[in-house]
Scaffold this motif. Structure first.
Motif, PDB file in Angstrom:
ATOM      1  N   THR A  11      -6.078  -6.470   4.475  1.00 57.40           N
ATOM      2  CA  THR A  11      -7.328  -5.759   4.217  1.00 57.40           C
ATOM      3  C   THR A  11      -8.428  -6.134   5.205  1.00 57.40           C
ATOM      4  OG1 THR A  11      -8.012  -7.467   2.627  1.00 57.40           O
ATOM      5  CG2 THR A  11      -6.833  -5.554   1.752  1.00 57.40           C
TER       6      THR A  11
ATOM      7  N   HIS B 267      -7.140  -1.916   0.235  1.00 60.30           N
ATOM      8  CA  HIS B 267      -6.956  -2.302  -1.163  1.00 60.30           C
ATOM      9  C   HIS B 267      -5.888  -3.385  -1.256  1.00 60.30           C
ATOM     10  CE1 HIS B 267      -9.455   1.069  -2.434  1.00 60.30           C
ATOM     11  NE2 HIS B 267      -8.831   1.763  -1.503  1.00 60.30           N
ATOM     12  N   ARG B 268      -6.269  -4.500  -1.831  1.00 59.53           N
ATOM     13  CA  ARG B 268      -5.404  -5.664  -1.902  1.00 59.53           C
ATOM     14  C   ARG B 268      -4.129  -5.361  -2.698  1.00 59.53           C
ATOM     15  NH1 ARG B 268      -3.878  -9.644  -5.016  1.00 59.53           N
ATOM     16  NH2 ARG B 268      -3.509 -11.721  -4.122  1.00 59.53           N
ATOM     17  N   ARG B 269      -3.031  -5.959  -2.234  1.00 62.04           N
ATOM     18  CA  ARG B 269      -1.771  -5.875  -2.974  1.00 62.04           C
ATOM     19  C   ARG B 269      -0.932  -7.078  -2.578  1.00 62.04           C
ATOM     20  NH1 ARG B 269       2.513  -0.752  -3.343  1.00 62.04           N
ATOM     21  NH2 ARG B 269       4.080  -1.874  -4.569  1.00 62.04           N
ATOM     22  N   ASP B 270      -0.176  -7.629  -3.511  1.00 61.22           N
ATOM     23  CA  ASP B 270       0.678  -8.769  -3.216  1.00 61.22           C
ATOM     24  C   ASP B 270       1.836  -8.357  -2.314  1.00 61.22           C
ATOM     25  OD1 ASP B 270      -0.852 -10.470  -4.795  1.00 61.22           O
ATOM     26  OD2 ASP B 270       0.354 -10.112  -6.588  1.00 61.22           O
TER      27      ASP B 270
END
Length: 213
Positions: free
Chosen positions: A129, A112-115
């Motif tokens: 990811t 799950h993408r996150r900055d």
């Protein structure tokens, strides 16, 4: 030349790197903290949590090696925190407070993408990811010729082992039996992967074993 290493990874006598039922209250599972008794008493660990004192013997030498000389770290998502699935918000920033012990770029495997998160002391958490090889490619570039540490947990170490991407392993075999939890060696043939024992030294709290290819 950059090496990919596992260092200071504690396992039980029956081969578990974490206990069952991991949670916010028991991040290493039930009984998991007992695996790290050798580390918690060292000068390196106490310095890591902002305290003085600690032991200076053989455990300390291995503790120091377990955090020294690395230009980047790779962690599985469970090592970063207890949150599962999509990130509900940006509030969780790891187990370690505002100044994590890594002080380098630290790559977190996730679906799950996150900055990225910039923390105090030079640690930046970067969320990957695209899989283990993509994370390793980024970590090697960031390491600037220093080594890359596969920090865990068990599932992450096993994935890199199976892919043939680890050069050296240091396990601290603790005199503890957990009975269940996350098994490190199930289905893994270390000799067929090219590993041989190169060091083994025992203390009151652990037997330190280094394997290299």
């Amino acid at each position: 030349m950059t090496k990919v290493r596992v260092a200071g990874f504690s396992i039980s006598l029956d081969g578990f790197g974490a206990g069952p039922e991991q949670s916010l209250e028991n991040p290493l599972g039930k009984g998991g903290m007992e695996l790290h008794r050798w580390f918690r008493g060292t000068r390196s660990f106490r310095a890591m949590i902002g305290q003085g004192g600690g032991s200076d013997g053989l455990d300390e030498r291995y503790a120091h090696r377990a955090m020294d000389g690395f230009g980047a770290f790779i962690l599985g998502r469970n090592m970063f925190g207890p949150v599962r699935g999509p990130w509900p918000d940006e509030s969780w920033k790891g187990w370690w407070g505002n100044n994590p012990p890594y002080h380098t770029p630290t790559y977190v495997l996730t679906h799950h993408r996150r900055d990225p998160i910039e923390m105090e002391g030079g640690t930046t958490f970067i969320f990957v990811t695209e899989g283990i090889e993509a994370a390793l490619d980024q970590a090697k570039r960031a390491a600037g010729g220093r080594d890359v540490k596969i920090g865990g947990g068990v599932s992450t170490v096993r994935q890199y082992l199976r892919a043939g991407l680890i050069d050296e392993l240091h396990f601290a075999l603790s005199p503890v039996v957990l009975g269940q939890g996350e098994a490190m060696f199930a289905g893994i043939d270390l000799p067929s992967l090219g590993f041989r024992v190169t060091e083994h030294q025992a203390t009151e709290h652990a037997t330190h074993i280094v394997l290299a290819r």
